[in-house]
Design a protein around this motif. Structure first.
Motif, PDB file in Angstrom:
ATOM      1  N   ARG A 329      52.727  -1.741  43.464  1.00  0.00           N
ATOM      2  CA  ARG A 329      51.624  -2.502  44.076  1.00  0.00           C
ATOM      3  C   ARG A 329      51.614  -2.307  45.601  1.00  0.00           C
ATOM      4  O   ARG A 329      50.567  -2.055  46.199  1.00  0.00           O
ATOM      5  CB  ARG A 329      51.771  -3.985  43.742  1.00  0.00           C
ATOM      6  N   ILE A 330      52.770  -2.460  46.215  1.00  0.00           N
ATOM      7  CA  ILE A 330      52.853  -2.311  47.678  1.00  0.00           C
ATOM      8  C   ILE A 330      52.429  -0.907  48.088  1.00  0.00           C
ATOM      9  O   ILE A 330      51.762  -0.714  49.108  1.00  0.00           O
ATOM     10  CB  ILE A 330      54.280  -2.619  48.165  1.00  0.00           C
ATOM     11  N   ALA A 331      52.798   0.077  47.270  1.00  0.00           N
ATOM     12  CA  ALA A 331      52.481   1.472  47.594  1.00  0.00           C
ATOM     13  C   ALA A 331      50.975   1.722  47.670  1.00  0.00           C
ATOM     14  O   ALA A 331      50.536   2.620  48.400  1.00  0.00           O
ATOM     15  CB  ALA A 331      53.115   2.393  46.558  1.00  0.00           C
ATOM     16  N   LEU A 332      50.173   0.949  46.931  1.00  0.00           N
ATOM     17  CA  LEU A 332      48.723   1.117  47.015  1.00  0.00           C
ATOM     18  C   LEU A 332      48.223   0.875  48.442  1.00  0.00           C
ATOM     19  O   LEU A 332      47.394   1.617  48.966  1.00  0.00           O
ATOM     20  CB  LEU A 332      48.029   0.158  46.053  1.00  0.00           C
ATOM     21  N   GLY A 333      48.726  -0.180  49.062  1.00  0.00           N
ATOM     22  CA  GLY A 333      48.324  -0.469  50.436  1.00  0.00           C
ATOM     23  C   GLY A 333      48.864   0.542  51.412  1.00  0.00           C
ATOM     24  O   GLY A 333      48.158   0.980  52.333  1.00  0.00           O
ATOM     25  N   VAL A 334      50.130   0.944  51.230  1.00  0.00           N
ATOM     26  CA  VAL A 334      50.727   1.927  52.130  1.00  0.00           C
ATOM     27  C   VAL A 334      49.984   3.251  52.040  1.00  0.00           C
ATOM     28  O   VAL A 334      49.674   3.880  53.067  1.00  0.00           O
ATOM     29  CB  VAL A 334      52.224   2.125  51.794  1.00  0.00           C
ATOM     30  N   ALA A 335      49.666   3.694  50.823  1.00  0.00           N
ATOM     31  CA  ALA A 335      48.971   4.971  50.653  1.00  0.00           C
ATOM     32  C   ALA A 335      47.584   4.943  51.284  1.00  0.00           C
ATOM     33  O   ALA A 335      47.131   5.940  51.865  1.00  0.00           O
ATOM     34  CB  ALA A 335      48.873   5.311  49.171  1.00  0.00           C
ATOM     35  N   ALA A 336      46.894   3.802  51.191  1.00  0.00           N
ATOM     36  CA  ALA A 336      45.573   3.686  51.806  1.00  0.00           C
ATOM     37  C   ALA A 336      45.660   3.808  53.320  1.00  0.00           C
ATOM     38  O   ALA A 336      44.846   4.486  53.958  1.00  0.00           O
ATOM     39  CB  ALA A 336      44.930   2.356  51.419  1.00  0.00           C
ATOM     40  N   ILE A 337      46.673   3.163  53.908  1.00  0.00           N
ATOM     41  CA  ILE A 337      46.877   3.260  55.358  1.00  0.00           C
ATOM     42  C   ILE A 337      47.208   4.691  55.747  1.00  0.00           C
ATOM     43  O   ILE A 337      46.692   5.226  56.738  1.00  0.00           O
ATOM     44  CB  ILE A 337      48.000   2.304  55.804  1.00  0.00           C
ATOM     45  N   CYS A 338      48.053   5.339  54.950  1.00  0.00           N
ATOM     46  CA  CYS A 338      48.452   6.714  55.256  1.00  0.00           C
ATOM     47  C   CYS A 338      47.260   7.664  55.228  1.00  0.00           C
ATOM     48  O   CYS A 338      47.175   8.595  56.043  1.00  0.00           O
ATOM     49  CB  CYS A 338      49.507   7.194  54.260  1.00  0.00           C
ATOM     50  N   ALA A 339      46.328   7.447  54.308  1.00  0.00           N
ATOM     51  CA  ALA A 339      45.177   8.332  54.201  1.00  0.00           C
ATOM     52  C   ALA A 339      44.307   8.296  55.446  1.00  0.00           C
ATOM     53  O   ALA A 339      43.624   9.275  55.772  1.00  0.00           O
ATOM     54  CB  ALA A 339      44.350   7.949  52.973  1.00  0.00           C
ATOM     55  N   VAL A 340      44.336   7.176  56.165  1.00  0.00           N
ATOM     56  CA  VAL A 340      43.503   7.034  57.362  1.00  0.00           C
ATOM     57  C   VAL A 340      44.285   7.331  58.642  1.00  0.00           C
ATOM     58  O   VAL A 340      43.789   8.022  59.536  1.00  0.00           O
ATOM     59  CB  VAL A 340      42.920   5.599  57.441  1.00  0.00           C
ATOM     60  N   LEU A 341      45.519   6.848  58.736  1.00  0.00           N
ATOM     61  CA  LEU A 341      46.268   6.907  59.993  1.00  0.00           C
ATOM     62  C   LEU A 341      47.396   7.931  60.007  1.00  0.00           C
ATOM     63  O   LEU A 341      47.813   8.355  61.086  1.00  0.00           O
ATOM     64  CB  LEU A 341      46.854   5.527  60.312  1.00  0.00           C
ATOM     65  N   ASP A 342      47.935   8.281  58.855  1.00  0.00           N
ATOM     66  CA  ASP A 342      49.082   9.190  58.773  1.00  0.00           C
ATOM     67  C   ASP A 342      50.187   8.757  59.739  1.00  0.00           C
ATOM     68  O   ASP A 342      50.600   9.522  60.615  1.00  0.00           O
ATOM     69  CB  ASP A 342      48.645  10.628  59.074  1.00  0.00           C
ATOM     70  N   PRO A 343      50.728   7.539  59.586  1.00  0.00           N
ATOM     71  CA  PRO A 343      51.709   7.043  60.561  1.00  0.00           C
ATOM     72  C   PRO A 343      53.093   7.665  60.412  1.00  0.00           C
ATOM     73  O   PRO A 343      53.906   7.574  61.329  1.00  0.00           O
ATOM     74  CB  PRO A 343      51.758   5.546  60.259  1.00  0.00           C
ATOM     75  N   GLY A 344      53.384   8.244  59.272  1.00  0.00           N
ATOM     76  CA  GLY A 344      54.692   8.857  59.069  1.00  0.00           C
ATOM     77  C   GLY A 344      55.788   7.882  58.720  1.00  0.00           C
ATOM     78  O   GLY A 344      56.847   8.264  58.216  1.00  0.00           O
ATOM     79  N   CYS A 345      55.572   6.597  58.978  1.00  0.00           N
ATOM     80  CA  CYS A 345      56.593   5.581  58.711  1.00  0.00           C
ATOM     81  C   CYS A 345      55.919   4.235  58.470  1.00  0.00           C
ATOM     82  O   CYS A 345      55.029   3.843  59.226  1.00  0.00           O
ATOM     83  CB  CYS A 345      57.575   5.464  59.874  1.00  0.00           C
ATOM     84  N   ALA A 346      56.340   3.557  57.410  1.00  0.00           N
ATOM     85  CA  ALA A 346      55.875   2.202  57.123  1.00  0.00           C
ATOM     86  C   ALA A 346      57.089   1.293  57.040  1.00  0.00           C
ATOM     87  O   ALA A 346      58.062   1.611  56.357  1.00  0.00           O
ATOM     88  CB  ALA A 346      55.087   2.155  55.818  1.00  0.00           C
ATOM     89  N   VAL A 347      57.027   0.177  57.753  1.00  0.00           N
ATOM     90  CA  VAL A 347      58.119  -0.799  57.761  1.00  0.00           C
ATOM     91  C   VAL A 347      57.671  -2.013  56.952  1.00  0.00           C
ATOM     92  O   VAL A 347      56.585  -2.551  57.172  1.00  0.00           O
ATOM     93  CB  VAL A 347      58.472  -1.223  59.197  1.00  0.00           C
ATOM     94  N   LEU A 348      58.505  -2.450  56.015  1.00  0.00           N
ATOM     95  CA  LEU A 348      58.197  -3.621  55.195  1.00  0.00           C
ATOM     96  C   LEU A 348      58.840  -4.843  55.820  1.00  0.00           C
ATOM     97  O   LEU A 348      60.063  -4.954  55.883  1.00  0.00           O
ATOM     98  CB  LEU A 348      58.713  -3.427  53.768  1.00  0.00           C
ATOM     99  N   GLY A 349      58.019  -5.754  56.304  1.00  0.00           N
ATOM    100  CA  GLY A 349      58.517  -6.960  56.949  1.00  0.00           C
ATOM    101  C   GLY A 349      58.069  -8.197  56.206  1.00  0.00           C
ATOM    102  O   GLY A 349      57.585  -8.137  55.076  1.00  0.00           O
ATOM    103  N   GLY A 350      58.205  -9.344  56.841  1.00  0.00           N
ATOM    104  CA  GLY A 350      57.847 -10.594  56.193  1.00  0.00           C
ATOM    105  C   GLY A 350      58.865 -10.990  55.142  1.00  0.00           C
ATOM    106  O   GLY A 350      59.868 -10.311  54.900  1.00  0.00           O
ATOM    107  N   GLU A 351      58.620 -12.104  54.507  1.00  0.00           N
ATOM    108  CA  GLU A 351      59.541 -12.665  53.524  1.00  0.00           C
ATOM    109  C   GLU A 351      59.877 -11.681  52.408  1.00  0.00           C
ATOM    110  O   GLU A 351      61.040 -11.468  52.058  1.00  0.00           O
ATOM    111  CB  GLU A 351      58.906 -13.929  52.946  1.00  0.00           C
ATOM    112  N   VAL A 352      58.864 -11.022  51.860  1.00  0.00           N
ATOM    113  CA  VAL A 352      59.064 -10.115  50.734  1.00  0.00           C
ATOM    114  C   VAL A 352      59.755  -8.828  51.170  1.00  0.00           C
ATOM    115  O   VAL A 352      60.689  -8.349  50.520  1.00  0.00           O
ATOM    116  CB  VAL A 352      57.715  -9.805  50.055  1.00  0.00           C
ATOM    117  N   GLY A 353      59.304  -8.252  52.285  1.00  0.00           N
ATOM    118  CA  GLY A 353      59.895  -7.003  52.748  1.00  0.00           C
ATOM    119  C   GLY A 353      61.359  -7.153  53.100  1.00  0.00           C
ATOM    120  O   GLY A 353      62.187  -6.293  52.766  1.00  0.00           O
TER     121      GLY A 353
END
Length: 408
Positions: A329-353
């Motif tokens: 589920r989380i990967a759906l959001g990360v992949a969408a961000i990557c398709a637009v920004l190509d950040p190379g790195c995603a950090v999982l924060g907050g309570e769940v991350g």
């Protein structure tokens, strides 16, 4: 008096400009390297000895630099004076504003914590009383820190900050006192106030002292009661035209019962990965610790979602299935961000991350690799529940140092 000639954008700087540039360079070195002798400053800056002597005396007169010791006691002859920044020459405060609490940290000019205070806030309390209590909290922390005044105050809040005005945009989902607090602090403490979205401040903390220290470009996903993201491109925090960069809770994704709307993120990415959704998923997998509801928006304590993830990490095969589904589920959001920004790195924060740690991060990275051709590292956030507060302090500290050292 000897000065140096500095070329600025193809032009030779005036003596006053050259002095300002040299002063900032020396102060930055003293901040980053710690106390130094005049000889070490000469070696690191490439400036002449007379210029360094003038510079040091000038900075001592401002009160920003003082003699903090001597070097060379092991050799014959006079010892060299060691110069350092006077940390107590200025103080800043960071304030973390939640729906159910306010926390404050006061730090000196070198970023060292001098005092911390916190205050619970009743959800049905009088807004004016809450604002007054929060201002008193900051004043008390400043007094404990020995600060005669606060040079800057950084505040982290949920919600959108208007880039044009620096003010919190009105929203029906947040208490009215959130918007009023910044004005009251500026008025009563006579200090510049810097208002910033809480997720953006968590990203500042991860970039400066956390898992993203080696990254110039990355995205922080805040996974908790609320869902958000912070975008850092080429070491610059990007906020968007209306301050809405990172509102990924509204991101339309497959697997939800509908679509989000302009007034609600139900049906968006929020529906898949918020604390409530994580608890429901855990219950479906029969995990203990998933029940019991969740705490208020933005709360950084142990919540039901965090407990569920920790239970999954201890539950063997049954927990593996839950964690893999959540990672997908989380990967759906990360992949969408990557398709637009190509950040190379995603950090999982907050309570769940944070609760999922590197185990969840590795799973998310694997799912992203199957969804996107763009190579993306996924890491767990490490700054912890105090990340927003630490980011607020760092933001205030940057502003104070830019003003005292001279803007770069």
């Amino acid at each position: 008096m000897t000065s140096t000639s500095v070329s600025v954008a193809g032009r030779t700087a005036s003596p006053s400009t050259a002095r300002a540039i040299n002063d900032r360079l020396a102060l930055q070195l003293l901040k980053d390297e710690g106390p130094l002798t005049a000889g070490q400053l000469k070696s690191l800056t490439g400036l002449s000895r007379p210029t360094i002597a003038d510079l040091v005396e000038r900075l001592r007169q401002t009160g920003l630099v003082a003699v903090v010791g001597e070097a060379g006691a092991e050799r014959r002859g006079p010892n060299a004076r060691v110069y350092g920044i006077v940390a107590d020459s200025a103080h800043v405060a960071g304030v973390d504003v939640r729906t159910d609490s306010v926390a404050v940290c006061v730090a000196d000019l070198l970023g060292r914590t001098k005092a911390e205070e916190s205050l619970p806030v009743a959800p049905d309390g009088d807004p004016a009383h809450t604002v007054a209590a929060a201002v008193a909290l900051v004043e008390r922390a400043a007094e404990r820190a020995g600060a005669a005044r606060l040079h800057h105050i950084g505040i982290g809040v949920p919600g959108l900050i208007d880039p044009a005005t620096g003010e919190l945009n009105s929203t029906g989902g947040l208490p009215s006192w959130h918007r009023e607090l910044a004005t009251a602090l500026h008025r009563d403490l006579a200090a510049p106030v810097l208002l910033e979205n809480e997720v953006n401040l968590a990203a500042v903390a991860e970039q400066r002292m956390g898992t993203a220290r080696d990254r110039d470009t990355f995205v922080l996903l805040w996974l908790g009661h609320g869902i958000g993201a912070a975008v850092v491109l080429d070491r610059v925090l990007r906020r968007g035209a209306s301050g809405g960069t990172g509102e990924i809770g509204f991101l339309p994704v497959p697997g939800t019962s509908g679509l989000p709307s302009a007034t609600g993120c139900d049906g968006g990415f929020h529906s898949l990965v918020s604390s409530g959704a994580v608890c429901e998923l855990a219950q479906e997998h029969g995990l203990e610790g998933a029940a019991g509801g969740e705490r208020g928006a933005g709360t950084e304590g142990s919540g039901a979602a965090e407990a569920a993830i920790r239970a999954a990490l201890d539950a063997g095969e049954r927990g593996e299935a839950f964690l893999d589904t959540l990672a997908a589920r989380i990967a759906l959001g990360v992949a969408a961000i990557c398709a637009v920004l190509d950040p190379g790195c995603a950090v999982l924060g907050g309570e769940v991350g944070r609760a999922g740690g590197e185990g969840l991060a590795r799973r998310v990275e694997g799912h992203v690799a199957r969804l996107s051709p763009l190579r993306t590292r996924v890491r767990a956030g490490v700054v912890g529940g105090g990340g927003v507060l630490r980011g607020a302090v760092l933001t205030a500290l940057d502003a104070a140092q830019n003003e005292l050292f001279g803007a770069p």
